[in-house]
Design an enzyme around this catalytic site. Structure first.
Site, PDB file in Angstrom:
ATOM      1  N   ARG A 128       0.690  -0.733   0.047  1.00 37.12           N
ATOM      2  CA  ARG A 128      -0.060  -0.049  -0.081  1.00 37.12           C
ATOM      3  C   ARG A 128       0.362   0.973   0.143  1.00 37.12           C
ATOM      4  NH1 ARG A 128      -4.620   0.403   4.731  1.00 37.12           N
ATOM      5  NH2 ARG A 128      -2.669   0.563   5.884  1.00 37.12           N
ATOM      6  N   LYS A 182      -2.775   5.930   1.555  1.00 36.04           N
ATOM      7  CA  LYS A 182      -2.087   7.018   3.481  1.00 36.04           C
ATOM      8  C   LYS A 182      -1.795   7.883   2.838  1.00 36.04           C
ATOM      9  CE  LYS A 182      -2.465   4.163   7.630  1.00 36.04           C
ATOM     10  NZ  LYS A 182      -3.848   4.870   8.327  1.00 36.04           N
ATOM     11  N   GLU A 238     -16.584   6.020   5.338  1.00 35.50           N
ATOM     12  CA  GLU A 238     -15.801   4.648   5.995  1.00 35.50           C
ATOM     13  C   GLU A 238     -15.426   5.991   7.014  1.00 35.50           C
ATOM     14  OE1 GLU A 238     -11.583   5.230   4.769  1.00 35.50           O
ATOM     15  OE2 GLU A 238     -11.020   6.003   3.688  1.00 35.50           O
TER      16      GLU A 238
HETATM   17  N1  PLP Z   1      -9.551   4.205   6.570  1.00 35.47           N
HETATM   18  C1  PLP Z   1      -8.492   4.737   6.526  1.00 35.47           C
HETATM   19  C2  PLP Z   1      -8.736   6.890   6.308  1.00 35.47           C
HETATM   20  C3  PLP Z   1      -7.308   4.505   7.797  1.00 35.47           C
HETATM   21  O1  PLP Z   1      -6.457   5.558   8.553  1.00 35.47           O
HETATM   22  C4  PLP Z   1      -7.360   3.257   8.285  1.00 35.47           C
HETATM   23  C5  PLP Z   1      -6.223   3.248   8.973  1.00 35.47           C
HETATM   24  O2  PLP Z   1      -5.158   3.046   8.506  1.00 35.47           O
HETATM   25  C6  PLP Z   1      -8.375   2.636   7.240  1.00 35.47           C
HETATM   26  C7  PLP Z   1      -9.616   2.986   7.205  1.00 35.47           C
HETATM   27  C8  PLP Z   1      -7.817   1.152   8.514  1.00 35.47           C
HETATM   28  O3  PLP Z   1      -6.718   0.505   7.119  1.00 35.47           O
HETATM   29  P1  PLP Z   1      -6.290  -1.367   8.355  1.00 35.47           P
HETATM   30  O4  PLP Z   1      -6.973  -1.954   8.469  1.00 35.47           O
HETATM   31  O5  PLP Z   1      -5.186  -1.132   7.195  1.00 35.47           O
HETATM   32  O6  PLP Z   1      -5.275  -0.078   9.067  1.00 35.47           O
HETATM   33  C1  COI Z   2      -4.744   2.675  11.731  1.00 30.41           C
HETATM   34  O1  COI Z   2      -5.461   1.932  11.787  1.00 30.41           O
HETATM   35  O2  COI Z   2      -2.859   2.256  11.648  1.00 30.41           O
HETATM   36  C2  COI Z   2      -4.503   4.280  11.358  1.00 30.41           C
HETATM   37  O3  COI Z   2      -3.827   4.588  10.203  1.00 30.41           O
HETATM   38  C3  COI Z   2      -5.466   4.787  12.160  1.00 30.41           C
HETATM   39  C4  COI Z   2      -4.365   6.473  12.633  1.00 30.41           C
HETATM   40  C5  COI Z   2      -4.914   7.252  11.318  1.00 30.41           C
HETATM   41  C6  COI Z   2      -4.471   6.473  13.429  1.00 30.41           C
END
Ligand code: PLP
Ligand code: COI
Length: 341
Positions: A86, A188, A224
């Site tokens: 990612r 991200k 989301e």
């Molecule tokens: N959506 C956003 C905007 C996020 O910042 C996160 C955190 O990382 C997620 C979704 C969930 O992603 P992940 O499950 O890879 O942590």
């Molecule tokens: C995560 O779940 O890793 C995130 O990035 C959330 C974060 C913005 C605190």
């Protein structure tokens, strides 16, 4: 404090907040060249030109993973190769030289290994691993920076939402959007987060734990939650918004979808109409920090939909299975956990 001393932390009352640790990983790269081998150094402030691309134009990305103590005594990370990929996608989008998967994983491994004393006891939180990739070189015109830095630091954390598995109240924003088609919502990028701070603060001041964002075109489909993906369950069907480029492709999201399917649920990645979500049997949000956090109520305009004070049965089942795999309390048949050694 000696290196092997346990930090003075009350592991039972940890929150998701910054805690300075011992060591961090740093690597450098010039635009058009290869990444130089990185090295570990003492955790501390970094020096940047005031004209650094990341400070002036937000040319930066971050990632988030958790290192946890597992039932077999080892320290494990959940699907880090997905975070590496990612970050590579994000680097492509922001004109940053990508970090190879091997270098990413090695940096994460070293950052955890050199901060072992900060890994909480099993079940009492995790060591949050935060890779950063940024344009560190000076640039005045709006263009990719001439130099880049890749950094990994760590911090022990507790639950992202107060109370852990206690249902939270969320508010759907009819004023703010997080991302638009063609933008950077699907990666991200650090710049995706600052515009959400005021909306989130406003919602918190009204007693909500976070905001739910709607799509920026129709203002009708759920995208989301501030920092986690959205799920709802209706008549046994587990639904989550499809990935259209405006939603972050969460590692937890992908894992929950697979677990739900393996548990025999019908699973759908589709447009989730706000009306549909507000008539669902259960809703939750999912992310590395949030894990699986049940949603107890959602406000949209004048309507409040209550899902109840109890965690829904499907949400509980998915949570139990996900966390059991993450902590190797059940066999990790999918090979999702990586031992840090
Ligand atoms: N959506 C956003 C905007 C996020 O910042 C996160 C955190 O990382 C997620 C979704 C969930 O992603 P992940 O499950 O890879 O942590
Ligand atoms: C995560 O779940 O890793 C995130 O990035 C959330 C974060 C913005 C605190």
């Amino acid at each position: 404090m000696l290196d092997n001393d346990l930090p003075e932390i009350d592991w039972d009352s940890m929150t998701f907040s910054y805690q300075k640790t011992d060591r961090m990983y740093v690597a450098h790269c010039k635009q058009g060249e290869e990444w130089q081998p990185g090295e570990m150094q003492d955790f501390g402030d970094i020096s940047l030109s005031p004209a650094a691309g990341v400070l002036n134009y937000g040319q930066g990305l971050f990632e988030g993973m958790k290192a946890q103590r597992a039932a077999d005594g080892s320290i494990v990370i959940f699907r880090p190769e997905r975070n590496a990929k990612r970050m590579q996608e994000g680097a492509k989008r922001l004109g940053i030289p990508p970090v190879s998967e091997a270098m990413f994983q090695d940096a994460v491994r070293q950052a955890v290994l050199e901060n072992l004393r900060w890994v909480p006891p099993m079940g009492k939180g995790a060591l949050y691993v935060r890779p950063l990739l940024m344009g560190s070189g000076a640039i005045l015109g709006v263009a990719p920076a001439p130099e880049y830095r890749f950094l990994v630091y760590v911090s022990p954390v507790g639950p992202y939402f107060k109370g852990g598995m206690k249902p939270i109240s969320l508010k759907i924003s009819d004023e703010f959007h997080r991302a638009a088609p063609g933008g950077s919502g699907g990666v991200k990028a650090i710049g995706n987060y600052a515009p959400g701070m005021v909306p989130s603060k406003m919602a918190k001041a009204e007693g909500y734990a976070e905001i739910i964002y709607l799509d920026a075109v129709h203002h009708r489909y759920i995208e989301e939650v501030g920092a986690a993906n959205f799920f709802c369950i209706k008549d046994g069907v587990v639904s989550t918004p499809e990935l259209t480029g405006t939603i972050l492709p969460g590692v937890t999201r992908a894992s929950v979808l697979e677990i739900a399917e393996d548990l025999g649920y019908e699973v759908k990645e589709e447009k989730v109409d706000v009306e549909y979500a507000m008539s669902a049997d259960e809703c939750f949000c999912a992310g590395t920090a949030a894990v699986i956090s049940p949603i107890g109520s959602i406000r949209f305009g004048d309507h409040v939909y209550e899902f109840g004070d109890e965690v829904g049965p499907v949400t509980q089942k998915l949570y139990d299975e996900l966390t059991a795999v993450q902590q190797r309390r059940i066999p990790d048949e999918r090979g999702w956990t990586v031992t840090v050694e």
